[in-house]
Scaffold this motif. Sequence first.
Motif, PDB file in Angstrom:
ATOM      1  N   PRO A  85       0.807  -1.225   0.000  1.00 58.67           N
ATOM      2  CA  PRO A  85       0.000   0.000   0.000  1.00 58.67           C
ATOM      3  C   PRO A  85       0.844   1.281   0.000  1.00 58.67           C
ATOM      4  O   PRO A  85       0.401   2.311   0.500  1.00 58.67           O
ATOM      5  N   PHE A  86       2.060   1.229  -0.507  1.00 60.64           N
ATOM      6  CA  PHE A  86       2.944   2.389  -0.449  1.00 60.64           C
ATOM      7  C   PHE A  86       2.513   3.468  -1.447  1.00 60.64           C
ATOM      8  O   PHE A  86       1.798   3.208  -2.416  1.00 60.64           O
ATOM      9  N   GLY A  87       3.010   4.694  -1.208  1.00 60.50           N
ATOM     10  CA  GLY A  87       2.588   5.843  -1.999  1.00 60.50           C
ATOM     11  C   GLY A  87       2.958   5.777  -3.460  1.00 60.50           C
ATOM     12  O   GLY A  87       2.276   6.370  -4.306  1.00 60.50           O
ATOM     13  N   VAL A  88       4.049   5.069  -3.806  1.00 55.13           N
ATOM     14  CA  VAL A  88       4.431   4.948  -5.216  1.00 55.13           C
ATOM     15  C   VAL A  88       3.352   4.192  -5.989  1.00 55.13           C
ATOM     16  O   VAL A  88       3.049   4.534  -7.141  1.00 55.13           O
TER      17      VAL A  88
ATOM     18  N   VAL B 178       8.166   5.285   6.159  1.00 52.86           N
ATOM     19  CA  VAL B 178       6.914   5.469   6.914  1.00 52.86           C
ATOM     20  C   VAL B 178       6.073   6.570   6.281  1.00 52.86           C
ATOM     21  O   VAL B 178       4.844   6.444   6.140  1.00 52.86           O
ATOM     22  N   LEU B 179       6.723   7.655   5.856  1.00 54.26           N
ATOM     23  CA  LEU B 179       5.997   8.741   5.185  1.00 54.26           C
ATOM     24  C   LEU B 179       5.378   8.268   3.873  1.00 54.26           C
ATOM     25  O   LEU B 179       4.232   8.608   3.552  1.00 54.26           O
ATOM     26  N   VAL B 180       6.140   7.485   3.107  1.00 52.20           N
ATOM     27  CA  VAL B 180       5.623   6.983   1.829  1.00 52.20           C
ATOM     28  C   VAL B 180       4.464   6.012   2.066  1.00 52.20           C
ATOM     29  O   VAL B 180       3.478   6.002   1.315  1.00 52.20           O
ATOM     30  N   LEU B 181       4.567   5.199   3.121  1.00 55.18           N
ATOM     31  CA  LEU B 181       3.454   4.312   3.469  1.00 55.18           C
ATOM     32  C   LEU B 181       2.221   5.120   3.851  1.00 55.18           C
ATOM     33  O   LEU B 181       1.091   4.801   3.431  1.00 55.18           O
ATOM     34  N   TRP B 182       2.420   6.165   4.637  1.00 48.18           N
ATOM     35  CA  TRP B 182       1.314   7.034   5.044  1.00 48.18           C
ATOM     36  C   TRP B 182       0.634   7.644   3.820  1.00 48.18           C
ATOM     37  O   TRP B 182      -0.600   7.658   3.719  1.00 48.18           O
ATOM     38  N   LEU B 183       1.436   8.136   2.866  1.00 46.17           N
ATOM     39  CA  LEU B 183       0.865   8.750   1.664  1.00 46.17           C
ATOM     40  C   LEU B 183       0.155   7.721   0.794  1.00 46.17           C
ATOM     41  O   LEU B 183      -0.716   8.083  -0.010  1.00 46.17           O
ATOM     42  N   GLY B 184       0.531   6.461   0.921  1.00 48.74           N
ATOM     43  CA  GLY B 184      -0.168   5.427   0.181  1.00 48.74           C
ATOM     44  C   GLY B 184      -1.503   5.062   0.801  1.00 48.74           C
ATOM     45  O   GLY B 184      -2.463   4.720   0.101  1.00 48.74           O
ATOM     46  N   LEU B 185      -1.576   5.154   2.117  1.00 49.73           N
ATOM     47  CA  LEU B 185      -2.817   4.810   2.817  1.00 49.73           C
ATOM     48  C   LEU B 185      -3.798   5.970   2.855  1.00 49.73           C
ATOM     49  O   LEU B 185      -5.012   5.778   2.704  1.00 49.73           O
ATOM     50  N   SER B 186      -3.277   7.180   3.060  1.00 47.95           N
ATOM     51  CA  SER B 186      -4.162   8.347   3.180  1.00 47.95           C
ATOM     52  C   SER B 186      -3.355   9.614   2.984  1.00 47.95           C
ATOM     53  O   SER B 186      -2.430   9.890   3.755  1.00 47.95           O
TER      54      SER B 186
END
Length: 487
Positions: free
Chosen positions: A390-393, A457-465
């Motif tokens: 679920p990452f932001g990329v 962690v930031l990229v994961l956050w941007l992927g989730l919400s």
Amino acid sequence: MIAAYLLLLMPLAGVVFFALFGHRPRIGRINIKFNAFALLMSLWLALNVHESGTLVSEGLYFLVDSFNVYLIVLTAFVGLTTSIFSAPYMRHEQQKGRLTEKRLRLYYSMYQGFMFAMYLVLTTNNMGILWVAMEAATLATVLLVSLYRTPESIEAAWKYFILCGVGIAQAMFGTVLLYYAAMQISDAENALAWTVLIQNASQLDPEILEISFVFMLVGYGTKIGLVPLHNWLPDAHSEGPTPMSAVLSGLLLNDALYAVVRNKMLVDGATQSHIAGYLMMGFGLMSFLVAAIFLHRQQDIKRLFSYSSIEHMGLMTFAFGMGTPFATFAALLHMTVHSLTKSAIFVTVGHAAQIAGTQRIEKIRGLIKTQPSVGWGLLIGTLTIAGFPPFGVFTSEFLVLLATMQSYPWLTPFLLLGIGLACAGLFRNIQPMVYGKRPEGQQAVEANLWPVIIHLVLVLWLGLSIPQSLSDWFNQATILISGSAPL
């Protein structure tokens, strides 16, 4: 604009300070403090833009708006986290005898010189000064590429200097043509001020602007790493110090693309056509596909991820070229998550090369057994940059795909092909490096992986919400760039 002035003055002072004292013990901590101050100034500047809107200095010398302010914050953040990584990394390089005190001074001084050039690219309102700042960034990074003074690093530095020198000369000619067109409608003093140009874009000669953009795209496209002008980038990444690779992929490529987008906005206003967008789409898609193929042929871990950078910059160029609000929003998001992810990956790559004592892919094995933090960091970083949910990329690439299906559905299979090729090219190399048999005598190294954890962690956050404040920020930039309603 006080924050902008302080943002520029701090790294400029750092150039002088580190040139004199950059060899002293614990100098890496002072470098961190310089970059932490710059991050604070960038946040102050972002708050000013949030409260007051677009900021233009007296004399029209500096401009900060919704487009460049988020890049300023991103640049300062990556500059800080990379400096945190570089402190133990450069100390290890000095202990191994790869760096002398003189070269260590050069490294820290040019690090700050590079940051100054990046901030100037993003804050200047003058298209001529923007060109000068891009050239200054080239000179600073050329010295960093050749830092180890090996035959390979010197060759890479010369290739970088020559190719980017030719490219930047093309951008200069494009800037001259832009100045010629601007002189027909403005006085000489403010002819290259971007705010003046965009306000009077409809009065500019469209034919001259089209020719100017071709030279700009070729020139700045060299810095972006667009095919066929990309050959300097893998060599520069592989032969220079790893922290330089992190800021090159995370910052320099973004700023060169920023310069192209600023010029595209002028051409769109002057021609009322999509010619600039088509050129960007063509170069971007070609770069995306070629880089995805070349990922399968790499034997050096830094070259592997440098081709990954070319692939992603091609995708961003393609998305900005489409010009729709949806595609522009996706490109801005992808620019953010790619910078965070790729700089994190190069941190782990640097430590992996130190553990194995080489950058050769076939000799890097068993990282997860020798130093689990480095092995897991490299694996998760690769999963992220390959576009796994679920990452932001994944989110940004999915948005680019949706935008393509809406506007140019016949190009969607090419994007899917490139994503699939890139994913296969990365994992055919990464899997044995992480899980392969550990060589005898392989030892862990001193590593600071907090930048990796924070970035991922930031990229994961941007992927989730995507936070509402960041979404609003991207929407404002989308309105500015595409000239139409946001998402």
